[in-house]
Design a protein around this motif. Structure first.
Motif, mmCIF file in Angstrom:
data_model
loop_
_atom_site.group_PDB
_atom_site.id
_atom_site.type_symbol
_atom_site.label_atom_id
_atom_site.label_comp_id
_atom_site.label_asym_id
_atom_site.label_seq_id
_atom_site.Cartn_x
_atom_site.Cartn_y
_atom_site.Cartn_z
ATOM 1 N N ASP A 87 0.820 -1.234 0.000
ATOM 2 C CA ASP A 87 0.000 0.000 0.000
ATOM 3 C C ASP A 87 0.838 1.261 0.000
ATOM 4 N N GLN A 88 1.692 1.361 -0.957
ATOM 5 C CA GLN A 88 2.582 2.511 -0.990
ATOM 6 C C GLN A 88 2.092 3.617 -1.901
ATOM 7 N N GLN A 89 2.535 4.826 -1.597
ATOM 8 C CA GLN A 89 2.297 5.938 -2.516
ATOM 9 C C GLN A 89 3.107 5.679 -3.782
ATOM 10 N N GLU A 90 2.621 6.230 -4.909
ATOM 11 C CA GLU A 90 3.242 5.933 -6.203
ATOM 12 C C GLU A 90 4.607 6.573 -6.377
ATOM 13 N N LYS A 91 4.791 7.717 -5.730
ATOM 14 C CA LYS A 91 6.074 8.403 -5.857
ATOM 15 C C LYS A 91 6.426 9.075 -4.544
ATOM 16 N N PRO A 92 7.696 9.405 -4.404
ATOM 17 C CA PRO A 92 8.111 10.056 -3.161
ATOM 18 C C PRO A 92 7.687 11.519 -3.168
ATOM 19 N N PHE A 185 7.298 -4.264 -9.204
ATOM 20 C CA PHE A 185 8.095 -3.718 -8.092
ATOM 21 C C PHE A 185 7.688 -2.280 -7.750
ATOM 22 N N TRP A 186 7.382 -1.483 -8.775
ATOM 23 C CA TRP A 186 7.059 -0.067 -8.533
ATOM 24 C C TRP A 186 5.816 0.109 -7.673
ATOM 25 N N HIS A 187 4.960 -0.915 -7.614
ATOM 26 C CA HIS A 187 3.744 -0.824 -6.784
ATOM 27 C C HIS A 187 4.041 -1.015 -5.300
#
Ligand code: MN3
Length: 202
Positions: A87-92, A185-187
């Motif tokens: 459940d990560q944000q897409e970008k920093p 991985f990016w997700h």
């Protein structure tokens, strides 16, 4: 130093559907554990037992390959697990985002460059985003279990983000399709952790 296998900071199935439970279990319990066991054996009764692992890496060319392969394997996976989270944000955001824009133009360019580094690493190895001593952000890749802290690495810097592209990291789910694993991985990139590492003093 007393080394031990870190617990994963999430459940084995937490990264589904991007990274599957079975892969995570084998990767952590078997592969990571084996690197740790062989590393501990390789440094036993040597000067390395009392050294910080980063100092061993800085001088890795003078030590046996078993230390490079297994010490690298142990350390790189410690970083890798922390680099991932559900459940990560897409970008920093914040300083890290600004630095990525400064060095790569756009976030999409950064992703493309990192993905290319991961896809084109021949055989087994890792892709990295590193921060050099001068503050510059650079994308690189390394063979086998070499990492950018080692004096045998083409480029040196502090690792911020890493991606394991050994087949054991994706073959059960993705078979030979490494690019699909990289896309997935990016997700699950833990941008908070990457941002914290960015702020660390090198
Ligand atoms: Mn691995």
């Amino acid at each position: 130093m007393n080394y031990k296998l870190p617990e994963l900071p999430y459940a084995y199935d937490a990264l589904e559907p991007y990274i599957d439970e079975e892969t995570m279990k084998i990767h952590h319990q078997k592969h990571h554990q084996a690197y740790l066991d062989k590393f501990v054996k390789a440094i036993k009764n040597t000067e390395m037992e009392k050294m910080e692992i980063e100092d061993i890496f800085e001088n890795i060319s003078k030590y046996p390959d078993a230390v490079k392969n297994n010490g690298g394997g142990f350390y790189n996976h410690n970083l890798f697990w922390k680099n991932l989270a559900p459940d990560q944000q897409e970008k920093p955001d914040g300083e890290l985002f600004d630095a990525i824009i400064k060095y790569f133009g756009t976030f999409e360019n950064f992703k493309e460059d990192f993905s290319n580094a991961a896809a084109t690493r021949f055989g087994s190895g890792w892709a990295w985003l590193i921060k050099k001593r001068n503050g510059e952000l650079v994308i690189t890749s390394t063979p086998n279990q070499v990492n950018p802290l080692m004096n045998v690495s083409e480029i040196n810097g502090n690792p911020l983000l890493c991606l394991d592209v050994w087949e054991h990291a994706y073959y059960l789910k993705y078979r030979n399709k490494r690019p699909e694993y990289i896309e997935a991985f990016w997700h699950v990139v833990n941008w908070k952790e990457v941002a914290n590492r960015y702020k660390m003093k090198v």
